[in-house]
Scaffold this motif. Structure first.
Motif, short mmCIF file in Angstrom:
data_model
loop_
_atom_site.label_atom_id
_atom_site.label_comp_id
_atom_site.label_asym_id
_atom_site.label_seq_id
_atom_site.Cartn_x
_atom_site.Cartn_y
_atom_site.Cartn_z
N MET A 4 -34.51 -63.42 43.95
CA MET A 4 -35.73 -64.19 44.22
C MET A 4 -36.93 -63.25 44.14
N LEU A 5 -38.06 -63.76 43.67
CA LEU A 5 -39.30 -63.00 43.64
C LEU A 5 -40.23 -63.52 44.73
N VAL A 6 -40.89 -62.60 45.42
CA VAL A 6 -41.81 -62.98 46.50
C VAL A 6 -43.16 -62.31 46.25
N SER A 7 -44.22 -62.97 46.72
CA SER A 7 -45.57 -62.46 46.48
C SER A 7 -46.40 -62.48 47.75
N LEU A 8 -47.45 -61.67 47.74
CA LEU A 8 -48.44 -61.65 48.81
C LEU A 8 -49.70 -62.34 48.32
N PRO A 9 -50.37 -63.13 49.17
CA PRO A 9 -51.61 -63.79 48.73
C PRO A 9 -52.72 -62.77 48.54
N MET A 10 -53.49 -62.90 47.46
CA MET A 10 -54.63 -62.01 47.19
C MET A 10 -55.89 -62.86 47.29
N ARG A 11 -56.52 -62.85 48.44
CA ARG A 11 -57.66 -63.74 48.67
C ARG A 11 -59.01 -63.05 48.43
N GLY A 65 -44.92 -52.32 53.06
CA GLY A 65 -45.05 -52.36 54.51
C GLY A 65 -45.20 -53.77 55.04
N ILE A 66 -46.05 -54.56 54.39
CA ILE A 66 -46.26 -55.95 54.83
C ILE A 66 -44.96 -56.74 54.73
N LEU A 67 -44.29 -56.62 53.60
CA LEU A 67 -43.06 -57.38 53.38
C LEU A 67 -41.94 -56.93 54.30
N TYR A 87 -34.66 -59.31 46.93
CA TYR A 87 -35.99 -59.91 46.88
C TYR A 87 -36.93 -58.97 46.13
N GLY A 88 -37.42 -59.38 44.98
CA GLY A 88 -38.33 -58.56 44.20
C GLY A 88 -39.78 -58.89 44.51
N ALA A 89 -40.58 -57.87 44.77
CA ALA A 89 -42.01 -58.07 45.02
C ALA A 89 -42.72 -58.24 43.68
#
Length: 248
Positions: free
Chosen positions: A214-221, A234-236, A175-177
């Motif tokens: 697979m690539l995964v992302s964090l929401p940037m709000r 850390g989050i992932l 899993y790629g960030a």
């Protein structure tokens, strides 16, 4: 031998040669740019034979590295902890599906130390880093990791994409960030898994990105466009650990 900036340094042609001939692990050697001779050439050849990166440095940098001592145009960096082998990660995992972190060209030692710390705390079984364009197990990394570098196996490899292929053959899902990836909270991380994080400025390199399943992302709000690599890791990692707990 000396400690400069928290790193253990060996300098001088004879000490560095004997270090390279020993069984002691060596992060890299530096040779002075523009300084030629059979002695330095022999040290570079010996380093390559051992798979130790040899880097050029100007006279000022070598003087800083050696603390102003008579370095004779060469210095070597000794890691604060021994590197592990890939198999050590699977031994550590035992009957559990392995959880691995791959840090692609993370050059800031504080970031690498923080990644090691959170990886060990989240229950990861090991970390993989490339030999080139990456921080190694320096004393700064060990200190930033708050001791986690002494407990988490860290594997240093010459060809990161090739190792990723090997992991795939072992059934590990990569899993790629990446900001272009699928939302992390909509992704299943159960089973053998490796989280792949990229460098501070460039993110995942092209070949490493292509090797990810697979690539995964964090929401940037908010207003900022990205997170520090160790914070994102850390989050992932804790989401991956949470899903494993729920799954069991």
């Amino acid at each position: 031998m000396d400690k400069q900036g928290g790193n253990e340094i060996v300098y001088g042609r004879v000490p560095v040669r004997e270090l390279l001939r020993s069984a002691r692990q060596v992060d890299c050697i530096w040779t002075q740019k523009g300084l030629e001779g059979a002695s330095l050439g022999g040290l570079i050849a010996l380093a390559k034979e051992r798979g130790v990166p040899a880097k050029e440095a100007d006279a000022k940098k070598l003087e800083d590295i050696s603390g102003g001592a008579n370095h004779q145009g060469v210095a070597a960096l000794i890691p604060a902890a021994d590197y592990a082998e890939l198999e050590d990660i699977f031994v550590r995992a035992g009957e559990s599906p392995p959880l691995i972190v791959i840090a692609d060209k993370v050059e800031d030692p504080h970031n690498l130390g923080a990644i090691i710390r959170v990886a060990e705390a989240a229950g990861a079984h090991g970390l993989i880093i490339p030999k080139r364009r990456s921080a190694g197990l320096s004393y700064t990394v060990a200190k930033t990791s708050a001791g986690a570098a002494m407990h988490l196996p860290v594997v240093r490899v010459s060809n990161l994409p090739a190792v990723m292929e090997d992991l795939k053959k072992r059934g590990v899902w990569l899993y790629g960030a990446d900001m272009a990836g699928s939302p992390y909270d909509k992704t299943s991380f159960t089973g053998p898994a490796a989280l792949v994080v990229g460098s501070e400025g460039e993110g995942l390199s092209r070949l490493v990105r292509e090797k990810c399943d697979m690539l995964v992302s964090l929401p940037m709000r908010g207003k900022v466009e990205s997170l520090n690599v160790s914070v994102a890791a850390g989050i992932l990692l804790y989401e991956m650990a949470r899903q494993r707990t729920v799954d069991n």
